[in-house]
Design a protein around this motif. Structure first.
Motif, PDB file in Angstrom:
ATOM      1  N   ILE A 199      22.706  16.717 -46.819  1.00  0.00           N
ATOM      2  CA  ILE A 199      24.044  16.184 -46.220  1.00  0.00           C
ATOM      3  C   ILE A 199      24.134  17.064 -44.861  1.00  0.00           C
ATOM      4  CG2 ILE A 199      26.624  16.172 -46.406  1.00  0.00           C
ATOM      5  CD1 ILE A 199      25.880  16.373 -49.484  1.00  0.00           C
ATOM      6  N   THR A 200      23.686  18.387 -44.580  1.00  0.00           N
ATOM      7  CA  THR A 200      23.821  19.095 -43.250  1.00  0.00           C
ATOM      8  C   THR A 200      23.072  18.338 -42.003  1.00  0.00           C
ATOM      9  OG1 THR A 200      24.306  21.439 -44.569  1.00  0.00           O
ATOM     10  CG2 THR A 200      23.741  21.208 -42.281  1.00  0.00           C
ATOM     11  N   ILE A 213      11.996  22.849 -35.113  1.00  0.00           N
ATOM     12  CA  ILE A 213      11.055  23.620 -34.772  1.00  0.00           C
ATOM     13  C   ILE A 213       9.837  22.793 -35.548  1.00  0.00           C
ATOM     14  CG2 ILE A 213       9.613  25.854 -35.222  1.00  0.00           C
ATOM     15  CD1 ILE A 213      12.353  27.367 -35.135  1.00  0.00           C
ATOM     16  N   LYS A 214       9.957  22.309 -36.555  1.00  0.00           N
ATOM     17  CA  LYS A 214       8.795  21.644 -37.061  1.00  0.00           C
ATOM     18  C   LYS A 214       9.020  20.068 -36.989  1.00  0.00           C
ATOM     19  CE  LYS A 214       8.124  25.224 -40.722  1.00  0.00           C
ATOM     20  NZ  LYS A 214       7.862  25.542 -41.975  1.00  0.00           N
ATOM     21  N   GLY A 215       9.462  19.852 -35.754  1.00  0.00           N
ATOM     22  CA  GLY A 215       9.621  18.355 -35.454  1.00  0.00           C
ATOM     23  C   GLY A 215      11.156  17.835 -35.456  1.00  0.00           C
ATOM     24  N   PRO A 216      11.461  16.508 -34.923  1.00  0.00           N
ATOM     25  CA  PRO A 216      12.762  16.308 -34.619  1.00  0.00           C
ATOM     26  C   PRO A 216      13.509  16.302 -36.295  1.00  0.00           C
ATOM     27  CG  PRO A 216      11.438  14.840 -33.713  1.00  0.00           C
ATOM     28  CD  PRO A 216      10.356  15.837 -34.589  1.00  0.00           C
ATOM     29  N   VAL A 217      14.626  16.547 -36.122  1.00  0.00           N
ATOM     30  CA  VAL A 217      15.590  16.465 -37.455  1.00  0.00           C
ATOM     31  C   VAL A 217      16.056  14.920 -37.567  1.00  0.00           C
ATOM     32  CG1 VAL A 217      17.748  17.378 -38.423  1.00  0.00           C
ATOM     33  CG2 VAL A 217      16.785  18.728 -36.823  1.00  0.00           C
ATOM     34  N   LEU A 218      15.702  14.662 -38.757  1.00  0.00           N
ATOM     35  CA  LEU A 218      15.813  13.252 -39.175  1.00  0.00           C
ATOM     36  C   LEU A 218      17.176  13.103 -40.230  1.00  0.00           C
ATOM     37  CD1 LEU A 218      12.256  11.996 -39.391  1.00  0.00           C
ATOM     38  CD2 LEU A 218      13.789  11.710 -37.927  1.00  0.00           C
ATOM     39  N   ASN A 235      17.227   8.198 -38.888  1.00  0.00           N
ATOM     40  CA  ASN A 235      17.582   8.384 -37.411  1.00  0.00           C
ATOM     41  C   ASN A 235      17.196   9.804 -37.154  1.00  0.00           C
ATOM     42  OD1 ASN A 235      19.010   5.801 -37.416  1.00  0.00           O
ATOM     43  ND2 ASN A 235      20.528   6.722 -39.166  1.00  0.00           N
ATOM     44  N   LYS A 236      16.943   9.935 -35.685  1.00  0.00           N
ATOM     45  CA  LYS A 236      16.279  11.063 -35.257  1.00  0.00           C
ATOM     46  C   LYS A 236      17.512  11.637 -34.290  1.00  0.00           C
ATOM     47  CE  LYS A 236      12.307  10.898 -33.308  1.00  0.00           C
ATOM     48  NZ  LYS A 236      11.267  10.603 -32.295  1.00  0.00           N
ATOM     49  N   ALA A 237      17.607  12.958 -34.465  1.00  0.00           N
ATOM     50  CA  ALA A 237      18.658  13.836 -33.537  1.00  0.00           C
ATOM     51  C   ALA A 237      18.305  13.521 -31.867  1.00  0.00           C
ATOM     52  CB  ALA A 237      18.725  15.193 -33.946  1.00  0.00           C
ATOM     53  N   VAL A 238      19.308  13.176 -31.327  1.00  0.00           N
ATOM     54  CA  VAL A 238      18.930  13.031 -29.902  1.00  0.00           C
ATOM     55  C   VAL A 238      18.532  14.133 -29.087  1.00  0.00           C
ATOM     56  CG1 VAL A 238      20.441  10.930 -29.894  1.00  0.00           C
ATOM     57  CG2 VAL A 238      21.223  13.299 -29.140  1.00  0.00           C
ATOM     58  N   CYS A 239      18.818  15.350 -29.862  1.00  0.00           N
ATOM     59  CA  CYS A 239      18.448  16.627 -29.100  1.00  0.00           C
ATOM     60  C   CYS A 239      18.420  17.799 -30.189  1.00  0.00           C
ATOM     61  CB  CYS A 239      19.391  17.070 -27.692  1.00  0.00           C
ATOM     62  SG  CYS A 239      20.977  17.381 -28.428  1.00  0.00           S
ATOM     63  N   ASN A 240      17.619  18.684 -29.889  1.00  0.00           N
ATOM     64  CA  ASN A 240      17.832  20.033 -30.698  1.00  0.00           C
ATOM     65  C   ASN A 240      19.101  20.937 -30.574  1.00  0.00           C
ATOM     66  OD1 ASN A 240      15.387  18.985 -31.949  1.00  0.00           O
ATOM     67  ND2 ASN A 240      14.054  20.163 -30.804  1.00  0.00           N
ATOM     68  N   ASN A 241      20.195  20.706 -31.213  1.00  0.00           N
ATOM     69  CA  ASN A 241      21.279  21.439 -30.703  1.00  0.00           C
ATOM     70  C   ASN A 241      21.596  22.492 -31.752  1.00  0.00           C
ATOM     71  OD1 ASN A 241      21.922  19.730 -32.710  1.00  0.00           O
ATOM     72  ND2 ASN A 241      24.109  19.434 -31.888  1.00  0.00           N
ATOM     73  N   ILE A 274      23.975  16.883 -38.778  1.00  0.00           N
ATOM     74  CA  ILE A 274      23.578  17.458 -37.367  1.00  0.00           C
ATOM     75  C   ILE A 274      23.155  16.240 -36.563  1.00  0.00           C
ATOM     76  CG2 ILE A 274      21.549  18.809 -36.642  1.00  0.00           C
ATOM     77  CD1 ILE A 274      21.831  20.874 -38.828  1.00  0.00           C
ATOM     78  N   VAL A 275      22.608  15.427 -37.289  1.00  0.00           N
ATOM     79  CA  VAL A 275      21.976  14.185 -36.488  1.00  0.00           C
ATOM     80  C   VAL A 275      23.231  13.600 -35.745  1.00  0.00           C
ATOM     81  CG1 VAL A 275      21.160  11.905 -36.368  1.00  0.00           C
ATOM     82  CG2 VAL A 275      20.012  13.936 -37.647  1.00  0.00           C
ATOM     83  N   ARG A 276      24.309  13.469 -36.435  1.00  0.00           N
ATOM     84  CA  ARG A 276      25.460  12.773 -35.822  1.00  0.00           C
ATOM     85  C   ARG A 276      26.172  13.644 -34.793  1.00  0.00           C
ATOM     86  NH1 ARG A 276      28.486  10.986 -32.965  1.00  0.00           N
ATOM     87  NH2 ARG A 276      30.533   9.996 -33.551  1.00  0.00           N
ATOM     88  N   ALA A 277      26.038  15.042 -34.720  1.00  0.00           N
ATOM     89  CA  ALA A 277      26.607  15.935 -34.012  1.00  0.00           C
ATOM     90  C   ALA A 277      25.724  16.033 -32.608  1.00  0.00           C
ATOM     91  CB  ALA A 277      26.433  17.592 -34.654  1.00  0.00           C
TER      92      ALA A 277
END
Length: 447
Positions: free
Chosen positions: A328-329, A362-367, A372-378, A333-336
């Motif tokens: 859920i987190t 660190i181990k690839g984009p957050v999905l 759906n992929k996070a648009v950036c690593n925030n 995070i993807v939305r944030a």
């Protein structure tokens, strides 16, 4: 025509100095504070390009300044054998291209390639003042051959797109009216009992949670004109007020009206309430990410309606282990990642933090669970124990504590400038936009 976009520079470590105004340690950045740099993104195509059997093609950028020899800048991708190659976009820092008069000569050299070898077949010459005119006849070039064996009759090279990214260091946004609002979430799960001792116990005015608050809050305070810090707890069972027996999340209110503001008020609220919270379970943190999303979304609506200045939200989650609601987190995070939000996770105590890599990218984009992929690593994770070296922070001398605190802040906030710059880049917002917004709010009497 060309597109003008602002994009963040590659910031590295940052260090806060001073109480009233945030000043940035210049050596920690690739540019001096306040310096605006640029990046050029070019895309070239060709027509009637000479074809040889099984030969691919590529090109190189070379620059010449003040009559000196040409020096290599960048090489394009290799395009399959074609009379109309469409090479991928290339990006070059403005400092490598520009001179004081924009008269630097640019040579673009074209090659045939088979196997590991490349053979030059033609070249074109231009300068920065011409390239900056963008797509059009000015940037359509006849290919000149470089040797007598080149058959390039009728070949033309065209600039098919140009984008200029202006890089505004993040401090410029704060000087133009951006406000940073911190939200803290403190772990009160029963994992904080280690060898019969409660990690929330205070010795010599310190524990690992207060150290985390001091480190993160002390850095953020000068960027927060309202001096408002919101502090929550999670995983425990508070024995006070409306939050009684609620172990999901709860606020740590200031019990007495005191003349305390900002960081001191937040830390005092923690110390006043911590002994009235039973350590419990589970360690759920998704609510705090969702709350940051709610606050950021509401603020953007207010900004659009010219009702409030723009805020950038920093969620600091202080945790002693992995999260029970990890999936859920991740969804939150993807939305944030599309909003003006940074999420900083501080690991305290001996907990297991192996799963944090799934949140930081660190181990690839957050999905999220829909792919759906996070648009950036925030998201950034830092282990407090790795820096301070002991759970007994109170045993460290004041001078050693100060040195380790600088290192802790540097590591914790090293990526926040990039988060900020990238957000404003994606949304085509410059410091001038924020400054104009503040002036307008003042003219309306709303500031």
């Amino acid at each position: 025509m060309c597109d003008l976009i602002c994009r963040g520079s590659n910031g590295k470590n940052i260090l806060l100095r001073g109480k009233e105004k945030a000043r940035i340690h210049a050596e920690a950045f690739s540019t001096e504070p306040g310096e605006i740099t640029s990046t050029y993104e070019f895309k070239f195509t060709a027509v009637n390009f000479p074809i040889l059997n099984n030969y691919s093609s590529y090109y190189e950028f070379h620059a010449n300044d003040a009559g000196k020899k040409y020096y290599f800048l960048i090489r394009s991708d290799v395009y399959k054998s074609s009379a109309s190659p469409k090479w991928k976009k290339i990006t070059i820092p403005g400092k490598q291209l520009q001179s004081s008069s924009n008269s630097r000569i640019i040579k673009i050299k074209f090659f045939h390639k088979k196997g590991a070898t490349g053979k030059a077949i033609g070249e074109v010459f231009t300068d920065m003042s011409t390239l900056q005119k963008g797509v059009g006849l000015d940037n359509t070039y006849k290919l000149y051959k470089v040797n007598s064996n080149s058959n390039i009759k009728g070949a033309e090279v065209k600039l098919s797109s140009l984008r200029i990214f202006y890089n505004h260091p993040f401090v410029n946004y704060f000087e133009s009216g951006l406000r940073m609002l911190p939200l803290f979430a403190i772990d009160f799960t029963d994992a904080n009992t280690v060898k019969g001792k409660n990690l929330h116990d205070i010795r010599s005015n310190l524990n690992c949670f207060l150290t985390a608050m001091h480190g993160a809050g002390g850095f953020l305070e000068p960027y927060n004109p309202s001096k408002k810090f919101i502090i929550y707890g999670y995983g425990g069972r508070p024995q006070y007020g409306e939050y009684q027996d609620s172990y999901q999340f709860f606020e740590l209110p200031a019990k007495a009206e005191r003349k305390l503001k900002g960081l001191k008020r937040m830390m005092n609220s923690y110390m006043e309430n911590k002994n009235e919270i039973e350590l419990y379970q589970p360690r759920n943190v998704s609510w705090f990410v969702i709350e940051a999303i709610r606050l950021a979304t509401l603020n953007l609506i207010e900004v659009k309606k010219s009702l409030a200045p723009m805020n950038y939200y920093v969620l600091i989650i202080v945790s002693n282990g992995k999260f029970a609601d990890l999936e859920i987190t991740k969804n939150a995070i993807v939305r944030a990642s599309t909003l003006p939000i940074s999420i900083l996770i501080i690991g305290v105590g001996p907990g297991n933090f192996g799963s944090m890599a799934k949140l930081t990218g660190i181990k690839g984009p957050v999905l999220d669970s829909y792919g759906n992929k996070a648009v950036c690593n925030n998201v950034k994770f830092v282990s407090e124990k790795q820096i301070f070296g002991t759970l007994n922070v109170h045993k460290i001398s004041k001078s050693e504590y100060a040195k380790k605190m600088v290192k802790f802040r540097n590591k914790l906030f090293s990526e926040v400038p990039i988060h900020i710059e990238n957000y404003f880049s994606r949304n085509d917002l410059t410091p001038e936009n924020l400054s104009d917004h503040i002036k307008y709010l003042k003219s309306l009497g709303k500031l």
